[in-house]
Design an enzyme around this catalytic site. Sequence first.
Site, PDB file in Angstrom:
ATOM      1  CD  GLU A 252      38.219  25.928  47.364  1.00 55.43           C
ATOM      2  OE1 GLU A 252      37.202  25.265  47.655  1.00 55.43           O
ATOM      3  OE2 GLU A 252      38.817  25.821  46.300  1.00 55.43           O
ATOM      4  CB  CYS A 286      35.861  23.240  44.365  1.00 58.54           C
ATOM      5  SG  CYS A 286      36.551  24.879  44.090  1.00 58.54           S
TER       6      CYS A 286
END
Length: 490
Positions: A252, A286
């Site tokens: 990720e 993010c």
Amino acid sequence: MSRMAEQQLYIHGGCTSATSGRTFETINPANGNVLATVQAAGREDVDRAVKSAQQGQKIWAAMTAMERSRILRRAVDILRERNDELAKLETLDTGKAYSETSTVDIVTGADVLEYYAGLIPALEGSQIPLRETSFVYTRHEPLGVVAGIGAWNYPIQIALWKSAPALAAGNAMIFKPSEVTPLTALKLAEIYSEAGLPDGVFNVLPGVGAETGQYLTEHPGIAKVSFTGGVASGKKVMANSAASSLKEVTMELGGKSPLIVFDDADLDLAADIAMMANFFSSGQVCTNGTRVFIPTKCKAAFEQKILARVERIRAGDVFDPQTNFGPLVSFPHRDNVLRYIAKGKEEGARVLCGGDVLKGDSFDNGAWVAPTVFTDCSDDMTIVREEIFGPVMSILTYESEDEVIRRANDTDYGLAAGIVTADLNRAHRVIHQLEAGICWINTWGESPAEMPVGGYKHSGIGRENGVMTLQSYTQVKSIQVEMAKFQSIF
């Protein structure tokens, strides 16, 4: 708060000293004070943790699905009972406002653990008939010992997102928190042990990524690595994992996500979404929608709505319930964000607000950066191309649907995307053309336990959360059964 006792490693159900002899400090970014000295795991410590995990995993995997589920549910209960205590520690270590950590970080992590605790009994194989006398059945078996490497922005949430499916599937996990925010992962290890997790099934190794993280990714006793962090680090983790023992990986990584506002959108709704997509958690998320695309004819009105909402940001004492904006996680990160802001000015973007550190007695000793909005941006600007990971919004204008789709996809990243429109036909038509793994229509940022999250392109490999992630922590064994007499050609 007074300085905490020196923090050790957590291996085989208890705290233990690192053999490396090395330590590092974790800092409160709100005021620059040292919170604690933390011991750093070395190669021998990684070996110890792997041996411990191998022992514990055999015990854990031999338990019934219901036994494992009950233990994880007990951990959920403890997490919720200690929500406020853990949130205070998370606020000290990350700088995030307590109003955020007390309502999001531990809450959403516990939700994911509860979700997977409930899914354990549903991890079933299949039976495939071949003919009257033969069939195949499959089993989902644990991988063994897996590693989780966390980022600094959501320390305990990430530790739970990674450990919950891994443990639910019968694995043991060795978790390395970021050296910037290592404290709550150690508390999580204590909670797992208190809930009844066998010793060794969740070990925590604080340390520097280039050392402790590398030892984990190279270790032949690790079957899988789940990593959250930057693209450059992710590539190194993936290369080390493949070169050492062909480990499975989940990545990720970063993002530079587009938020597209269409001309039929409610601009108040669009401004609310843009604010959450850029300034929640001081921009250290993010999935942030940092490239805000607005029709040219709506730009002036939209900018005014953004400025009005920036006035509602409350920076200050991170434990004040009214504070909704904290410092950045560290001084080096603050300096990096300021370099991007300077680059934006240099390349011709116009500062609508912010553009500097926050000043004043409350801010001078901390890693504070003012909420910053750039407008008159172009696609080739550094602030539009690269992930900043701070409170910096870029406003871009466009003329047509086809144009904005093309420009939204013109990036190496593909983590998230969102659109704001009153036309649901357009919403689905456009979303299906955006190259991103996590998409939102008329909302932004929610990632519930049931929702698989992960990226396209350089933003990652694999998914976290959802049913498919539980299965990704297993290996499938196929078994054929023949009930008739076997016929050999020899």
